[in-house]
Design an enzyme around this catalytic site. Sequence first.
Site, short mmCIF file in Angstrom:
data_model
loop_
_atom_site.label_atom_id
_atom_site.label_comp_id
_atom_site.label_asym_id
_atom_site.label_seq_id
_atom_site.Cartn_x
_atom_site.Cartn_y
_atom_site.Cartn_z
N HIS A 44 -6.56 -16.27 2.53
CA HIS A 44 -5.72 -15.78 1.42
C HIS A 44 -5.35 -14.33 1.66
CE1 HIS A 44 -7.63 -19.12 -0.80
NE2 HIS A 44 -6.55 -19.09 -1.55
N ASP A 52 0.05 6.08 6.55
CA ASP A 52 1.02 6.49 7.59
C ASP A 52 0.86 5.66 8.86
OD1 ASP A 52 2.44 8.45 6.29
OD2 ASP A 52 1.18 10.12 6.97
N GLU A 73 2.27 2.27 8.31
CA GLU A 73 3.74 2.34 8.30
C GLU A 73 4.29 2.44 9.72
OE1 GLU A 73 4.89 5.55 5.68
OE2 GLU A 73 4.89 4.20 3.94
N ASP A 86 7.99 0.81 4.69
CA ASP A 86 7.76 1.99 3.86
C ASP A 86 6.90 1.56 2.68
OD1 ASP A 86 7.70 4.31 2.44
OD2 ASP A 86 9.87 4.44 2.08
N GLU A 114 -0.28 9.26 1.73
CA GLU A 114 -0.21 8.40 2.90
C GLU A 114 -0.85 9.01 4.13
OE1 GLU A 114 3.94 7.34 3.23
OE2 GLU A 114 3.74 5.79 1.68
MN MN Z 1 5.76 5.25 2.20
MN MN Z 2 -10.42 -14.70 2.28
#
Ligand code: MN
Ligand code: MN
Length: 298
Positions: free
Chosen positions: A146, A269, A272, A278, A292
């Site tokens: 999950h 960061d 990203e 973003d 971030e």
């Molecule tokens: Mn961002």
């Molecule tokens: Mn799980």
Amino acid sequence: MTKRRRTSSRGKRTTINSVVAFIIALIIYVFFPDLLPESGQPSTPDTTGRAPAGQRADANLNLELGNPSGATADPSYADNYLIARDQYVLSYNRDGGIPNWVSWHLSVLDMGDVERSSFQPDPALPDGWYQVKPSDYTNSGYDRGHMAPSADRTATREDNEALFLMTNIVPQAPDNNQGPWVQLEEHCRDLARSGNELYIITGVRGTQETLESGNVRVPESLWKVVVALPEGDDDLARLTDETTVIAVDMPNQQGIRDTDWQAYLTSVDAIEQATGYDLLSAVNPTLQQGLEARIAAP
Ligand code: MN
Ligand code: MN
């Protein structure tokens, strides 16, 4: 005389036409209600995943911190297709057979005592798209992992069932899923039980292989970003430099079952940079930059 007869005949035809039109309308209404225009439905899809104003439940904060990949509910973008539910919002990758990311809000109100549901193909995918089946994972060596976890939505049966749709599932190495990954999930629920609300975004990156069934890609790594703040209203406005942000990036591999989740702490960061997304894009830019760059203390 002639004129009157013509008028009368025209009037009769009009009456017959009205009756026929009424009967056709009645047949459509009774047998084909899907053909009727729906009232109150927005005609233009948006990328917020939010219910339109007026229909929006306070609890539906799943995409409050932003849409990391600009996903839209437009089937022509098959690698970044937005699926928005009351329980979570995700970006789906049709050819990968897995979500790119899943975003949801967690509070103590989401947790009850509903038993785990059973895995199901997602019937809401666009026509013609392959619906991953639970059996696509059978004997693969990977868990049906999950992204938004079952235990985060146990207040109602309907909530929990939504998490067992295969669009919320990725092939996850058992030692990742049942090791540090579930530890962090439990840590999030502990935070929610102790007076916090959380914004959680979790996703995948890289591909290490495809399941033998051929329809599902196995990601190299799973990441998660958690923003936690004390329960309250108007959350975006309450974020500060001090707000708790947890970011992790965990290899989707065996052999890590006994490793603490804190060993995988990283910055938003870094996630990203690795994904091109973003994250936290709805957060004020200056604050976003600060939050971030930080790596949470273990
Ligand atoms: Mn961002
Ligand atoms: Mn799980």
